[in-house]
Design a protein around this motif. Structure first.
Motif, PDB file in Angstrom:
ATOM      1  N   ASP A 418       0.866  -1.178   0.000  1.00  0.00           N
ATOM      2  CA  ASP A 418       0.000   0.000   0.000  1.00  0.00           C
ATOM      3  C   ASP A 418       0.903   1.229   0.000  1.00  0.00           C
ATOM      4  OD1 ASP A 418      -1.778   2.097   0.485  1.00  0.00           O
ATOM      5  OD2 ASP A 418      -3.083   0.849   1.747  1.00  0.00           O
ATOM      6  N   LEU A 419       1.152   1.768  -1.193  1.00  0.00           N
ATOM      7  CA  LEU A 419       2.077   2.897  -1.313  1.00  0.00           C
ATOM      8  C   LEU A 419       1.550   4.136  -0.615  1.00  0.00           C
ATOM      9  CD1 LEU A 419       3.247   2.505  -5.027  1.00  0.00           C
ATOM     10  CD2 LEU A 419       4.244   1.544  -2.943  1.00  0.00           C
ATOM     11  N   ALA A 420       0.227   4.307  -0.576  1.00  0.00           N
ATOM     12  CA  ALA A 420      -0.346   5.470   0.100  1.00  0.00           C
ATOM     13  C   ALA A 420      -0.037   5.451   1.588  1.00  0.00           C
ATOM     14  CB  ALA A 420      -1.858   5.512  -0.131  1.00  0.00           C
ATOM     15  N   LYS A 421       0.078   4.240   2.150  1.00  0.00           N
ATOM     16  CA  LYS A 421       0.409   4.102   3.576  1.00  0.00           C
ATOM     17  C   LYS A 421       1.902   3.835   3.786  1.00  0.00           C
ATOM     18  CE  LYS A 421      -4.175   2.484   4.940  1.00  0.00           C
ATOM     19  NZ  LYS A 421      -4.972   1.350   5.491  1.00  0.00           N
ATOM     20  N   ASP A 422       2.678   3.945   2.693  1.00  0.00           N
ATOM     21  CA  ASP A 422       4.126   3.710   2.766  1.00  0.00           C
ATOM     22  C   ASP A 422       4.419   2.328   3.347  1.00  0.00           C
ATOM     23  OD1 ASP A 422       6.841   4.067   2.618  1.00  0.00           O
ATOM     24  OD2 ASP A 422       6.976   5.410   4.356  1.00  0.00           O
ATOM     25  N   ALA A 423       3.687   1.322   2.890  1.00  0.00           N
ATOM     26  CA  ALA A 423       3.892  -0.057   3.334  1.00  0.00           C
ATOM     27  C   ALA A 423       4.289  -0.904   2.130  1.00  0.00           C
ATOM     28  CB  ALA A 423       2.624  -0.608   3.974  1.00  0.00           C
ATOM     29  N   VAL A 424       5.557  -1.354   2.133  1.00  0.00           N
ATOM     30  CA  VAL A 424       6.061  -2.205   1.059  1.00  0.00           C
ATOM     31  C   VAL A 424       6.546  -3.515   1.662  1.00  0.00           C
ATOM     32  CG1 VAL A 424       6.666  -0.288  -0.460  1.00  0.00           C
ATOM     33  CG2 VAL A 424       8.345  -1.134   1.184  1.00  0.00           C
ATOM     34  N   LYS A 425       6.881  -4.457   0.798  1.00  0.00           N
ATOM     35  CA  LYS A 425       7.275  -5.772   1.290  1.00  0.00           C
ATOM     36  C   LYS A 425       8.736  -5.780   1.742  1.00  0.00           C
ATOM     37  CE  LYS A 425       3.931  -8.615  -1.175  1.00  0.00           C
ATOM     38  NZ  LYS A 425       3.713  -9.760  -2.109  1.00  0.00           N
ATOM     39  N   VAL A 426       9.008  -6.602   2.750  1.00  0.00           N
ATOM     40  CA  VAL A 426      10.369  -6.891   3.180  1.00  0.00           C
ATOM     41  C   VAL A 426      10.470  -8.400   3.344  1.00  0.00           C
ATOM     42  CG1 VAL A 426       9.764  -6.471   5.614  1.00  0.00           C
ATOM     43  CG2 VAL A 426      12.170  -6.508   4.913  1.00  0.00           C
ATOM     44  N   CYS A 427      11.486  -8.992   2.728  1.00  0.00           N
ATOM     45  CA  CYS A 427      11.659 -10.441   2.783  1.00  0.00           C
ATOM     46  C   CYS A 427      13.126 -10.769   3.071  1.00  0.00           C
ATOM     47  CB  CYS A 427      11.232 -11.096   1.473  1.00  0.00           C
ATOM     48  SG  CYS A 427       9.475 -10.920   1.109  1.00  0.00           S
ATOM     49  N   VAL A 428      13.331 -11.875   3.749  1.00  0.00           N
ATOM     50  CA  VAL A 428      14.680 -12.358   4.047  1.00  0.00           C
ATOM     51  C   VAL A 428      14.843 -13.740   3.439  1.00  0.00           C
ATOM     52  CG1 VAL A 428      16.311 -13.021   5.854  1.00  0.00           C
ATOM     53  CG2 VAL A 428      14.890 -10.993   6.152  1.00  0.00           C
ATOM     54  N   VAL A 429      15.844 -13.872   2.574  1.00  0.00           N
ATOM     55  CA  VAL A 429      16.113 -15.120   1.850  1.00  0.00           C
ATOM     56  C   VAL A 429      17.366 -15.764   2.455  1.00  0.00           C
ATOM     57  CG1 VAL A 429      16.638 -16.138  -0.401  1.00  0.00           C
ATOM     58  CG2 VAL A 429      15.126 -14.127  -0.253  1.00  0.00           C
ATOM     59  N   GLY A 439      11.553 -15.526   4.807  1.00  0.00           N
ATOM     60  CA  GLY A 439      10.667 -14.834   5.737  1.00  0.00           C
ATOM     61  C   GLY A 439      10.040 -13.641   5.038  1.00  0.00           C
ATOM     62  N   ARG A 440       8.743 -13.400   5.276  1.00  0.00           N
ATOM     63  CA  ARG A 440       8.018 -12.364   4.540  1.00  0.00           C
ATOM     64  C   ARG A 440       7.270 -11.445   5.483  1.00  0.00           C
ATOM     65  NH1 ARG A 440       7.889 -17.257   2.622  1.00  0.00           N
ATOM     66  NH2 ARG A 440       8.458 -17.659   0.448  1.00  0.00           N
ATOM     67  N   GLY A 441       7.194 -10.167   5.113  1.00  0.00           N
ATOM     68  CA  GLY A 441       6.450  -9.205   5.911  1.00  0.00           C
ATOM     69  C   GLY A 441       6.364  -7.865   5.206  1.00  0.00           C
ATOM     70  N   PHE A 442       6.016  -6.839   5.986  1.00  0.00           N
ATOM     71  CA  PHE A 442       5.869  -5.492   5.445  1.00  0.00           C
ATOM     72  C   PHE A 442       6.649  -4.510   6.309  1.00  0.00           C
ATOM     73  CE2 PHE A 442       2.316  -7.735   3.633  1.00  0.00           C
ATOM     74  CZ  PHE A 442       2.178  -7.181   2.365  1.00  0.00           C
ATOM     75  N   VAL A 443       7.105  -3.445   5.665  1.00  0.00           N
ATOM     76  CA  VAL A 443       7.860  -2.412   6.365  1.00  0.00           C
ATOM     77  C   VAL A 443       7.314  -1.042   5.969  1.00  0.00           C
ATOM     78  CG1 VAL A 443       9.657  -2.279   4.559  1.00  0.00           C
ATOM     79  CG2 VAL A 443      10.196  -1.592   6.907  1.00  0.00           C
ATOM     80  N   VAL A 467      13.836  -5.239   0.133  1.00  0.00           N
ATOM     81  CA  VAL A 467      12.669  -4.387   0.351  1.00  0.00           C
ATOM     82  C   VAL A 467      12.164  -3.974  -1.021  1.00  0.00           C
ATOM     83  CG1 VAL A 467      11.848  -2.185   1.273  1.00  0.00           C
ATOM     84  CG2 VAL A 467      13.481  -3.558   2.582  1.00  0.00           C
ATOM     85  N   GLY A 468      10.864  -4.145  -1.258  1.00  0.00           N
ATOM     86  CA  GLY A 468      10.386  -3.827  -2.591  1.00  0.00           C
ATOM     87  C   GLY A 468       8.908  -3.522  -2.689  1.00  0.00           C
ATOM     88  N   ALA A 469       8.580  -2.740  -3.724  1.00  0.00           N
ATOM     89  CA  ALA A 469       7.189  -2.439  -4.046  1.00  0.00           C
ATOM     90  C   ALA A 469       6.678  -3.331  -5.163  1.00  0.00           C
ATOM     91  CB  ALA A 469       7.062  -0.967  -4.470  1.00  0.00           C
TER      92      ALA A 469
END
Length: 578
Positions: A418-429, A439-443, A467-469
């Motif tokens: 949700d770019l309007a809320k400045d929430a993008v994905k963060v994952c650890v491989v 591991g997956r989540g949002f930042v 970290v990505g959109a």
């Protein structure tokens, strides 16, 4: 300093008395006494690596004209990770010694989490060749927790086997403070094995009786205080507070009021994690010194914190003062207030480019440590049925992250950015070849509008953090990172837009610090082109997987609640994680 022969001691005595010439004399310099604050014009006589005479005139085989200059003791960085400079220890030496850092007390736990004993022994070998005195603490928390996949594990027995190297002081920062408080068997074994020496601390936000218990374990120094009240409590309970100014954790300005005549003997400076951009553009300990003075801290107490107090805190009784019998680590300054370095003397040797060129070399290690397998965009999907989401909130200038709840869109059973809320994905491989965890989540807090950035620097286990959109760009960034054998990558519209290779354990470059600095500039620009608003986006990414710093983090196991010291229930595609 090593054991001396009677003849050597006799020569020191004669040179100090002026009976024989010194090896090196700094003539007519204005010496700042960091104990009394007095400034006196004098000669400084040096034999070998030792100061033998001050507050008098001397003759020497070699002479340096100190007219118009100020002499202060060499600076001591009391806690840092060389790996965060993105260059090898020998390049780090060449980078910061000319800025006056004559002693650096490092914790090689970044490389240790990747390579184990081999990584620490590499640092010990490097310390045998650096011009600065590089002190190699033994990493206490490899891995930092049981909630991530590290490349290695170091037991108390492993650490004991590494003792005895001349670069050693003791046990490095004890990050697993919950393990200490709950008397984890492995933690107690390490604390016991090093109870006769120095044990460095790491306990962010710990207070009250819990802090008492942590200190009672024998831990004496600590660098995680970010506010005056926290620092004062630690001081009152007998700790030496290491004031930190890294590239992400910037605590100096909050703690400058702590530097007074009453407290300066119980403070020291450290950088923890500082990259070549900040070193080139601001400085290292020299930056901390001039900033502290600029904001009103008493001048000679600031220099005391940078030298004598730091040496005492870590038991280095042979340095920290410009005085007879002390190690000849001296910084010659054009100006005390601005800490403008003209010349550095390290162990009695004037530091020059030729001196660096004469050092021995050490072959890099860990060039095949990147063992992650190729990923696909679908690997970053996050199935969900509810919009309420715990999101990691980034705070610029701090490695502490917030635990924020946001309502994020769910489309076709999959949670969306949700770019309007400045929430993008963060994952650890996972990258160590032990599993295929993701591991997956949002930042929240990056400001990212498009693309992705990926890093193989991910404290402390150093899995790949991205970290990505956009899932395609996340996959492009991660796969290029694997090809590079580690480093930083920016991707947008399905293509790589900037990269920097860090093949030494996926943490450090094989090139010079000047080349790394030059490579970071387009990386930073490429990240900002994605909309990223953070001053140091790659170092900020590096701390997202650090599960010993409050409050919400992420590992290759999933989102992690540091306060509860437990995993948040993971929402990941079945069969991918683990």
């Amino acid at each position: 300093m090593s054991t001396l022969t009677p003849a050597e001691i006799g020569h020191f005595i004669d040179a100090g008395r002026g009976v024989v010439p010194a090896d090196l004399v700094i003539k007519g310099v204005r010496l700042l006494d960091v104990i009394t604050g007095t400034i006196t014009q004098t000669d400084i006589a040096i034999v070998g690596d030792r100061i033998v005479g001050t507050y008098d005139s001397y003759e020497g085989t070699r002479q340096i004209d100190g007219t118009g200059l100020f002499a202060v003791p060499g600076f001591i960085d009391t806690h840092l990770h060389v790996e965060s400079s993105l260059v090898t220890p020998l390049e780090f030496d060449r980078c910061v010694l000319p800025r006056g850092v004559t002693t650096a007390i490092c914790d090689p736990h970044e490389i240790a989490n990747v390579l184990g004993v081999e990584g620490i022994r590499y640092f010990q070998r490097c310390a045998e060749h650096t011009l600065m005195d590089l002190r190699v603490q033994l990493s206490s928390c490899v891995p930092a927790t049981a909630f991530e996949t590290a490349g290695a594990e170091l037991t108390a027995a492993d650490l004991v086997a590494l003792r005895g190297h001349p670069s050693g002081i003791g046990l490095a920062e004890f990050m697993n403070f919950p393990g200490v408080l709950f008397k984890d068997e492995g933690c107690l074994a390490k604390l016991s094995a090093f109870s006769d020496g120095h044990i460095d601390g790491h306990c962010p936000l710990l207070k009250g009786r819990d802090l008492n218990g942590y200190i009672a374990a024998g831990i004496r120094t600590e660098h995680e205080a970010t506010a005056l009240a926290e620092a004062r409590e630690k001081l009152m309970k007998g700790m030496t507070v290491l004031i930190r100014e890294g590239s992400v954790s910037k605590d100096l300005h909050a703690l400058i009021p702590l530097i007074t005549a009453d407290t300066s003997a119980f403070l020291a400076f450290c950088t923890d994690d500082r990259n070549p951009l900040d070193i080139a553009e601001e400085g290292h300990l020299d930056y901390m010194i001039r900033e502290a003075i600029r904001h009103g801290a008493p001048l000679h107490h600031v220099y005391r914190v940078a030298s004598w107090s730091a040496a005492n805190a870590f038991g280095l009784k042979d340095r920290g003062l410009i005085a007879p019998g002390r190690r000849a680590d001296i910084v010659l300054l054009e100006n005390l207030e601005s800490c403008t370095v003209r010349q550095v003397i390290s162990a009695g040797r004037p530091v020059t480019a030729e001196l660096f060129a004469e050092r021995g070399t050490v072959e890099p290690v860990g060039l095949a440590s990147m063992k992650a397998e190729k990923v696909e965009p679908d690997d970053f999907r996050i199935p969900a049925s509810e919009s309420a989401t715990r999101v990691m909130g980034v705070v610029p200038g701090r490695i502490i992250t917030e635990d924020v709840t946001l309502d994020l869109p769910v489309v076709d059973g999959e949670k969306q950015v949700d770019l309007a809320k400045d929430a993008v994905k963060v994952c650890v491989v996972a990258r160590h070849g032990k599993n295929r965890n993701i591991g997956r989540g949002f930042v929240h807090g990056f400001g990212m509008k498009r693309g992705a950035i990926a890093s193989s620097v991910g404290h402390d286990s150093h899995n790949i953090c991205v970290v990505g959109a956009d899932e395609l760009d996340m996959a492009v960034a991660v796969n290029r990172l694997i090809e590079l054998k580690g480093g930083f990558v920016v991707a947008n519209d399905g293509a790589v837009t900037a990269e920097l290779a860090l093949p030494v354990a996926g943490l450090m470059a094989t090139t010079s610090f000047e080349e790394v600095h030059a490579g970071l500039i387009p990386l930073r620009a490429a990240a900002k082109a994605l909309g990223v608003v953070l001053p140091e986006p790659f170092l900020q990414v590096a701390f997202l997987p650090l599960p010993v710093i409050p409050h919400l983090k992420i590992t290759d196991f999933g989102m992690f609640d540091v306060d509860a010291f437990a995993l948040v229930e993971a929402a990941t595609p079945e069969g991918v994680q683990g």
